[in-house]
Design a protein around this motif. Structure first.
Motif, PDB file in Angstrom:
ATOM      1  N   ALA A   1       5.340  -6.302  -1.556  1.00 19.44           N
ATOM      2  CA  ALA A   1       6.771  -6.001  -1.686  1.00 19.44           C
ATOM      3  C   ALA A   1       7.518  -7.279  -2.029  1.00 19.44           C
ATOM      4  O   ALA A   1       6.975  -8.390  -1.886  1.00 19.44           O
ATOM      5  CB  ALA A   1       7.313  -5.396  -0.387  1.00 19.44           C
ATOM      6  N   SER A   2       8.741  -7.135  -2.489  1.00 21.21           N
ATOM      7  CA  SER A   2       9.597  -8.290  -2.742  1.00 21.21           C
ATOM      8  C   SER A   2      10.351  -8.653  -1.469  1.00 21.21           C
ATOM      9  O   SER A   2      10.529  -7.814  -0.569  1.00 21.21           O
ATOM     10  CB  SER A   2      10.591  -7.981  -3.862  1.00 21.21           C
ATOM     11  OG  SER A   2      11.479  -6.940  -3.453  1.00 21.21           O
ATOM     12  N   GLY A   3      10.818  -9.879  -1.397  1.00 23.37           N
ATOM     13  CA  GLY A   3      11.537 -10.330  -0.209  1.00 23.37           C
ATOM     14  C   GLY A   3      12.843  -9.610   0.005  1.00 23.37           C
ATOM     15  O   GLY A   3      13.333  -9.515   1.145  1.00 23.37           O
TER      16      GLY A   3
ATOM     17  N   ASN B   1       4.240   5.331  13.753  1.00 22.39           N
ATOM     18  CA  ASN B   1       4.261   4.533  12.527  1.00 22.39           C
ATOM     19  C   ASN B   1       4.837   3.168  12.848  1.00 22.39           C
ATOM     20  O   ASN B   1       5.522   2.974  13.861  1.00 22.39           O
ATOM     21  CB  ASN B   1       5.100   5.213  11.450  1.00 22.39           C
ATOM     22  CG  ASN B   1       4.508   6.542  11.001  1.00 22.39           C
ATOM     23  OD1 ASN B   1       3.387   6.886  11.338  1.00 22.39           O
ATOM     24  ND2 ASN B   1       5.280   7.303  10.246  1.00 22.39           N
ATOM     25  N   TRP B   2       4.599   2.207  11.982  1.00 24.15           N
ATOM     26  CA  TRP B   2       5.073   0.841  12.219  1.00 24.15           C
ATOM     27  C   TRP B   2       5.416   0.215  10.884  1.00 24.15           C
ATOM     28  O   TRP B   2       5.086   0.762   9.817  1.00 24.15           O
ATOM     29  CB  TRP B   2       3.974   0.042  12.936  1.00 24.15           C
ATOM     30  CG  TRP B   2       4.458  -1.090  13.787  1.00 24.15           C
ATOM     31  CD1 TRP B   2       5.743  -1.411  14.089  1.00 24.15           C
ATOM     32  CD2 TRP B   2       3.636  -2.066  14.447  1.00 24.15           C
ATOM     33  NE1 TRP B   2       5.781  -2.515  14.909  1.00 24.15           N
ATOM     34  CE2 TRP B   2       4.506  -2.929  15.142  1.00 24.15           C
ATOM     35  CE3 TRP B   2       2.269  -2.278  14.511  1.00 24.15           C
ATOM     36  CZ2 TRP B   2       4.048  -4.010  15.893  1.00 24.15           C
ATOM     37  CZ3 TRP B   2       1.802  -3.337  15.264  1.00 24.15           C
ATOM     38  CH2 TRP B   2       2.683  -4.195  15.955  1.00 24.15           C
ATOM     39  N   GLN B   3       6.084  -0.907  10.912  1.00 24.89           N
ATOM     40  CA  GLN B   3       6.444  -1.605   9.684  1.00 24.89           C
ATOM     41  C   GLN B   3       6.014  -3.064   9.754  1.00 24.89           C
ATOM     42  O   GLN B   3       5.779  -3.614  10.835  1.00 24.89           O
ATOM     43  CB  GLN B   3       7.956  -1.515   9.429  1.00 24.89           C
ATOM     44  CG  GLN B   3       8.422  -0.102   9.080  1.00 24.89           C
ATOM     45  CD  GLN B   3       9.899  -0.061   8.733  1.00 24.89           C
ATOM     46  OE1 GLN B   3      10.696  -0.822   9.270  1.00 24.89           O
ATOM     47  NE2 GLN B   3      10.255   0.834   7.819  1.00 24.89           N
ATOM     48  N   TYR B   4       5.928  -3.680   8.583  1.00 30.15           N
ATOM     49  CA  TYR B   4       5.583  -5.094   8.490  1.00 30.15           C
ATOM     50  C   TYR B   4       6.216  -5.669   7.232  1.00 30.15           C
ATOM     51  O   TYR B   4       6.782  -4.938   6.401  1.00 30.15           O
ATOM     52  CB  TYR B   4       4.066  -5.289   8.470  1.00 30.15           C
ATOM     53  CG  TYR B   4       3.374  -4.726   7.241  1.00 30.15           C
ATOM     54  CD1 TYR B   4       3.071  -5.539   6.149  1.00 30.15           C
ATOM     55  CD2 TYR B   4       3.042  -3.371   7.172  1.00 30.15           C
ATOM     56  CE1 TYR B   4       2.437  -5.023   5.025  1.00 30.15           C
ATOM     57  CE2 TYR B   4       2.420  -2.858   6.049  1.00 30.15           C
ATOM     58  CZ  TYR B   4       2.123  -3.676   4.979  1.00 30.15           C
ATOM     59  OH  TYR B   4       1.516  -3.159   3.869  1.00 30.15           O
ATOM     60  N   ASP B   5       6.114  -6.979   7.104  1.00 26.44           N
ATOM     61  CA  ASP B   5       6.706  -7.691   5.974  1.00 26.44           C
ATOM     62  C   ASP B   5       5.758  -7.659   4.782  1.00 26.44           C
ATOM     63  O   ASP B   5       4.858  -8.482   4.671  1.00 26.44           O
ATOM     64  CB  ASP B   5       7.019  -9.136   6.391  1.00 26.44           C
ATOM     65  CG  ASP B   5       7.496  -9.998   5.224  1.00 26.44           C
ATOM     66  OD1 ASP B   5       7.884  -9.439   4.185  1.00 26.44           O
ATOM     67  OD2 ASP B   5       7.483 -11.240   5.372  1.00 26.44           O
ATOM     68  N   GLY B   6       5.981  -6.714   3.890  1.00 27.95           N
ATOM     69  CA  GLY B   6       5.114  -6.581   2.730  1.00 27.95           C
ATOM     70  C   GLY B   6       5.224  -7.722   1.740  1.00 27.95           C
ATOM     71  O   GLY B   6       4.309  -7.943   0.942  1.00 27.95           O
TER      72      GLY B   6
ATOM     73  N   SER C   1      11.455  -5.779   1.744  1.00 27.54           N
ATOM     74  CA  SER C   1      10.082  -6.089   2.140  1.00 27.54           C
ATOM     75  C   SER C   1       9.486  -5.161   3.190  1.00 27.54           C
ATOM     76  O   SER C   1       8.276  -5.214   3.427  1.00 27.54           O
ATOM     77  CB  SER C   1      10.006  -7.530   2.658  1.00 27.54           C
ATOM     78  OG  SER C   1      10.744  -7.651   3.858  1.00 27.54           O
ATOM     79  N   ASP C   2      10.299  -4.322   3.852  1.00 29.58           N
ATOM     80  CA  ASP C   2       9.744  -3.479   4.908  1.00 29.58           C
ATOM     81  C   ASP C   2       8.755  -2.479   4.326  1.00 29.58           C
ATOM     82  O   ASP C   2       9.104  -1.651   3.467  1.00 29.58           O
ATOM     83  CB  ASP C   2      10.860  -2.731   5.642  1.00 29.58           C
ATOM     84  CG  ASP C   2      11.640  -3.628   6.584  1.00 29.58           C
ATOM     85  OD1 ASP C   2      11.222  -4.788   6.757  1.00 29.58           O
ATOM     86  OD2 ASP C   2      12.660  -3.178   7.138  1.00 29.58           O
ATOM     87  N   THR C   3       7.532  -2.543   4.795  1.00 28.42           N
ATOM     88  CA  THR C   3       6.459  -1.674   4.339  1.00 28.42           C
ATOM     89  C   THR C   3       5.927  -0.911   5.552  1.00 28.42           C
ATOM     90  O   THR C   3       5.811  -1.470   6.642  1.00 28.42           O
ATOM     91  CB  THR C   3       5.338  -2.494   3.680  1.00 28.42           C
ATOM     92  OG1 THR C   3       5.920  -3.344   2.682  1.00 28.42           O
ATOM     93  CG2 THR C   3       4.306  -1.600   3.023  1.00 28.42           C
ATOM     94  N   THR C   4       5.626   0.364   5.369  1.00 31.93           N
ATOM     95  CA  THR C   4       5.305   1.242   6.490  1.00 31.93           C
ATOM     96  C   THR C   4       3.807   1.426   6.670  1.00 31.93           C
ATOM     97  O   THR C   4       3.068   1.613   5.701  1.00 31.93           O
ATOM     98  CB  THR C   4       5.964   2.620   6.294  1.00 31.93           C
ATOM     99  OG1 THR C   4       7.381   2.450   6.213  1.00 31.93           O
ATOM    100  CG2 THR C   4       5.647   3.557   7.453  1.00 31.93           C
ATOM    101  N   LEU C   5       3.388   1.364   7.921  1.00 28.62           N
ATOM    102  CA  LEU C   5       2.010   1.651   8.313  1.00 28.62           C
ATOM    103  C   LEU C   5       1.956   3.045   8.928  1.00 28.62           C
ATOM    104  O   LEU C   5       2.713   3.351   9.856  1.00 28.62           O
ATOM    105  CB  LEU C   5       1.532   0.639   9.355  1.00 28.62           C
ATOM    106  CG  LEU C   5       1.359  -0.808   8.909  1.00 28.62           C
ATOM    107  CD1 LEU C   5       1.148  -1.700  10.123  1.00 28.62           C
ATOM    108  CD2 LEU C   5       0.200  -0.940   7.940  1.00 28.62           C
ATOM    109  N   ILE C   6       1.060   3.882   8.427  1.00 28.00           N
ATOM    110  CA  ILE C   6       0.844   5.213   9.011  1.00 28.00           C
ATOM    111  C   ILE C   6      -0.576   5.269   9.545  1.00 28.00           C
ATOM    112  O   ILE C   6      -1.548   5.138   8.780  1.00 28.00           O
ATOM    113  CB  ILE C   6       1.082   6.325   7.977  1.00 28.00           C
ATOM    114  CG1 ILE C   6       2.537   6.287   7.501  1.00 28.00           C
ATOM    115  CG2 ILE C   6       0.749   7.696   8.583  1.00 28.00           C
ATOM    116  CD1 ILE C   6       2.916   7.400   6.555  1.00 28.00           C
TER     117      ILE C   6
END
Length: 402
Positions: free
Chosen positions: A108-110, A97-102, A113-118
Motif C-alpha cells: 500500500a502507499s503511505g 479481523n485486524w489491520q496493519y501498515d501495508g 496504508s491500512d491493510t486488512t487481515l482476515i
C-alpha cells in the motif's frame, strides 16, 4: 573427466591419500566455520534458557496469544504480529479481523496504508507457552475491500469451491537450503566447495548432512501445530533439505505449507541459520530447489484413474506458459535459473511428461502406472512458489477447463 567449480578444474585423478587429506581439511574448515558463525550470530548468541524462566509464569486462563501471519507484497515472505484475545476461540470465525501498515510490506502507499487481515486457518502455536495460543493464517485486503495483488488465496478458494465434489488432493514437497549469515550454504568449507553431489541425498554422517537437529525440531513443531506433515529427507545438494505436507483436500495443503515455512524460519532464528527458498541458490553443477505438487481427484484415485490422469496431463501440455507464470512469484524469472533441462529438471520452454522420469515437467510415479490409478507430480513449481497460485492453476486447467 574433470569437475568445474567456480572456474577451477579439480582433476578426478587425485590419489586416494590426497582425496582423504582434502576431505579432512574440508571437515576441519567446516567445523571452524560453523563455530565462528554461531559465535557471531546475534540470534544464536542469545541464551535461550532465559526465556524458560518466563514461559512457566501463569497467565490468565481466558487470555490467548494469537500470532497473525500473512504474505507480504513480495509474494514469498511471511510477516506476523501478535495480539492478545480475551477469550478462547472455538473456530476461525471467532477470530477478529485486524489491520496493519501495508506501506511497510510493499502492499500500500503511505497515504492510504491500512491493510486488512482476515483470519482463514488456525493452528496450535509451538512457540508460545499457553495451550490455547494460536498461529493464525490470514489473507490480505486493500482499503477498497479487494484482495491485495499478493493475495492468491482468494482466487484459489473460489476455484476449490467450484470443484469440491471432485475432492482435489494436494501433497507438496518443499525443498529449501540452509545458509550462514554471509549467504554461504551452511556447512560448506570456507573459500571452497564440498565434494560433488552423490552422497548427500538421504545421507547420514557429519561429512554429508548439516543441521539435522533443526530439521527434526521443525517436524515436531509442525506436528504439534496440526499441520498434515508427511516427512523429511536430506536433498541432493549438501545443506539442502526437503519436507512434505499433505495429502490434504482443497486449501489445507497450501495453508499448511505457508505456516510450516513460518515455523521453519522461526526455529532457524534460534539456531542462527538462514533459510532460503531460492530455487537456484548456487550456480554450477548443484541441484536447484523446487516445490513439487502432487495432485489427484476422486476420479484419478478410483478404478480407471490412469485415463483421467492422462487427460489432465494433456490439458496441462496446452498451457505451459500460463503455468510457468503461476509457478514462481516473479512469473517465471526465478524458474529460468532452475528449469534448465538437467540436474533433475525439465526445460522451462517445453512441456514433457513421463513415467518415473524426474527430468520431465510432470512425472507419473512408477507405482501409479502399475496400479493404473493415483496421482501425478508437477515438478515445475519453484521452491519459493505461492502454493495457492499453483493449486489454483492446476484446478482451473485440469478440472475447470479454463
Amino acid at each position: 573427466m574433470s569437475l568445474r567449480c567456480a572456474g577451477l578444474f579439480i582433476s578426478k585423478e587425485l590419489s586416494a591419500s590426497s582425496q582423504l587429506a582434502t576431505q579432512f581439511r574440508n571437515l576441519n574448515l567446516t567445523s571452524m566455520r560453523q563455530a565462528h558463525f554461531l559465535k557471531n550470530s546475534p540470534n544464536a548468541a542469545l541464551n535461550k534458557t532465559l526465556l524458560d524462566r518466563y514461559r512457566h509464569l501463569e497467565t490468565p486462563k481466558d487470555r490467548v496469544q494469537a500470532t497473525y501471519l500473512w504474505i507480504d507484497g513480495t509474494g514469498e515472505n511471511i510477516r506476523l504480529k501478535d495480539r492478545v484475545l480475551n477469550k478462547v476461540p472455538s473456530g476461525v470465525e471467532d477470530l477478529p479481523n485486524w489491520q496493519y501498515d501495508g506501506s511497510s510490506t510493499y502492499q500500500a502507499s503511505g497515504e492510504n496504508s491500512d491493510t486488512t487481515l482476515i483470519p482463514r486457518a488456525m493452528y496450535r502455536d509451538p512457540f508460545k507457552p499457553g495451550k490455547n495460543d494460536l498461529l493464525v493464517m490470514c489473507d490480505t485486503y486493500s482499503a477498497d475491500g479487494k484482495p491485495t495483488p499478493s493475495n492468491k488465496r482468494a482466487a484459489c478458494q473460489q476455484a476449490m469451491e467450484k470443484v469440491a465434489d471432485q475432492e482435489p488432493w494436494f501433497g507438496i514437497e518443499q525443498e529449501y537450503t540452509l545458509l550462514d549469515v554471509e549467504g554461504r550454504p551452511f556447512g560448506w568449507p570456507e573459500g571452497g566447495f564440498p565434494a560433488p553431489q552423490g552422497p548427500y541425498y538421504c545421507g547420514v554422517g557429519a561429512d554429508r548432512v548439516y543441521a539435522r537437529d533443526l530439521v527434526e525440531a521443525h517436524a515436531i513443531a509442525c506436528l504439534y501445530a496440526g499441520i498434515d506433515f508427511a516427512g523429511t529427507n536430506a536433498e541432493v545438494m549438501p545443506a539442502q533439505w526437503e519436507y512434505q505436507v499433505g495429502p490434504s483436500t482443497g486449501l489445507k495443503a497450501s495453508d499448511d505449507l505457508w505456516v510450516s515455512r513460518y515455523i521453519l524460519q522461526r526455529i532457524a532464528e534460534e539456531y542462527g541459520i538462514v533459510v532460503t527458498f531460492d530455487p537456484k541458490p548456487m550456480d554450477g553443477p548443484w541441484n536447484g530447489a523446487g516445490a513439487h505438487h502432487n495432485f489427484s481427484t476422486k476420479a484419478m484415485r478410483g478404478e480407471g484413474g490412469m485415463k483421467v490422469i492422462e487427460d489432465a496431463i494433456k490439458k496441462l501440455s496446452k498451457h505451459q506458459e500460463r503455468h510457468i507464470r503461476a509457478y514462481d512469484p516473479k512469473e517465471g524469472k526465478d524458474n529460468e535459473r532452475r528449469l534448465v533441462g538437467r540436474l533433475e529438471t525439465s526445460s522451462i520452454d517445453k512441456f514433457s511428461w513421463g513415467i518415473a522420469n524426474r527430468g520431465s515437467s510432470v512425472r507419473i510415479p512408477r507405482g501409479v502406472a502399475t496400479a493404473g490409478k493415483g496421482y501425478f507430480e508437477d515438478r515445475r513449481p519453484s521452491s519459493n512458489c505461492d502454493p495457492y497460485a499453483v493449486c489454483n492453476a492446476l484446478v482451473r486447467t485440469c478440472l475447470l477447463d479454463e
